[in-house]
Design a protein around this motif. Sequence first.
Motif, PDB file in Angstrom:
ATOM      1  N   PHE A   1       0.828  -1.193   0.000  1.00 52.75           N
ATOM      2  CA  PHE A   1       0.000   0.000   0.000  1.00 52.75           C
ATOM      3  C   PHE A   1       0.868   1.250   0.000  1.00 52.75           C
ATOM      4  CE2 PHE A   1      -2.361  -3.380   2.094  1.00 52.75           C
ATOM      5  CZ  PHE A   1      -3.523  -3.376   1.331  1.00 52.75           C
ATOM      6  N   GLY A   2       0.428   2.242  -0.753  1.00 51.46           N
ATOM      7  CA  GLY A   2       1.122   3.532  -0.754  1.00 51.46           C
ATOM      8  C   GLY A   2       2.578   3.394  -1.158  1.00 51.46           C
ATOM      9  N   GLU A   3       3.446   3.883  -0.283  1.00 52.89           N
ATOM     10  CA  GLU A   3       4.886   3.849  -0.544  1.00 52.89           C
ATOM     11  C   GLU A   3       5.517   2.507  -0.148  1.00 52.89           C
ATOM     12  OE1 GLU A   3       6.634   6.374  -2.057  1.00 52.89           O
ATOM     13  OE2 GLU A   3       4.631   7.221  -2.360  1.00 52.89           O
ATOM     14  N   ASP A   4       4.765   1.663   0.523  1.00 49.79           N
ATOM     15  CA  ASP A   4       5.309   0.402   1.027  1.00 49.79           C
ATOM     16  C   ASP A   4       5.044  -0.734   0.035  1.00 49.79           C
ATOM     17  OD1 ASP A   4       6.653  -1.205   2.825  1.00 49.79           O
ATOM     18  OD2 ASP A   4       4.818  -1.757   3.895  1.00 49.79           O
ATOM     19  N   LEU A   5       5.555  -0.596  -1.190  1.00 50.23           N
ATOM     20  CA  LEU A   5       5.358  -1.606  -2.220  1.00 50.23           C
ATOM     21  C   LEU A   5       6.522  -2.584  -2.241  1.00 50.23           C
ATOM     22  CD1 LEU A   5       4.103   0.640  -5.161  1.00 50.23           C
ATOM     23  CD2 LEU A   5       2.736  -0.749  -3.595  1.00 50.23           C
TER      24      LEU A   5
ATOM     25  N   ARG B   1      12.000  -3.890  -3.727  1.00 54.27           N
ATOM     26  CA  ARG B   1      11.145  -2.722  -3.902  1.00 54.27           C
ATOM     27  C   ARG B   1      11.322  -2.136  -5.308  1.00 54.27           C
ATOM     28  NH1 ARG B   1       8.426  -2.856   0.736  1.00 54.27           N
ATOM     29  NH2 ARG B   1       9.687  -3.202   2.582  1.00 54.27           N
TER      30      ARG B   1
END
Length: 158
Positions: free
Chosen positions: A61-65, A113
């Motif tokens: 989610f969001g920046e935590d891919l 990432r």
Amino acid sequence: MRDANVRSMEAAMHKLVDVDPRTVLQNGEGFLFVDRVLDEGPGWVETEWVVEGPAGFFRGFGEDLYLPATFQTEHVVQSGELLIYQVYGATPESDGIGVLSRIRNGRYRRMVRPGDVLRTRVELSEQVGPAYYLSAVVRHGDGGKVLTCELAYTATTA
């Protein structure tokens, strides 16, 4: 005797360093997970992939891919196919391809990432007839291990 075997393999191997992986791998443009071959020698190849792709490739989610293990594995499989080409010389148009028949001892050690650089070394452990047994180590650009596994391929024309 070993030096003679290495020289024989060097003479027979198909050079990959200056080859665009797309000419060997028959994957669609959106499903190519090897950007280039960094280095090679008799029975081994090192590849690189800058992890980029459509948003659907990533989870979180969001920046935590992060990149799912299935795509990390596909990167290793494609690197192995390049090694089979180097050793066997198979091309889909002429001799066939190396078909993955087994993955063993997969160890996923680190999240990947978007934007990470993966460097992979695949080595030929053993060849028995049309069967090729490979070992692979995937490292992050900073040197840390991402994935280790063993692969088996069968060279076939279909």
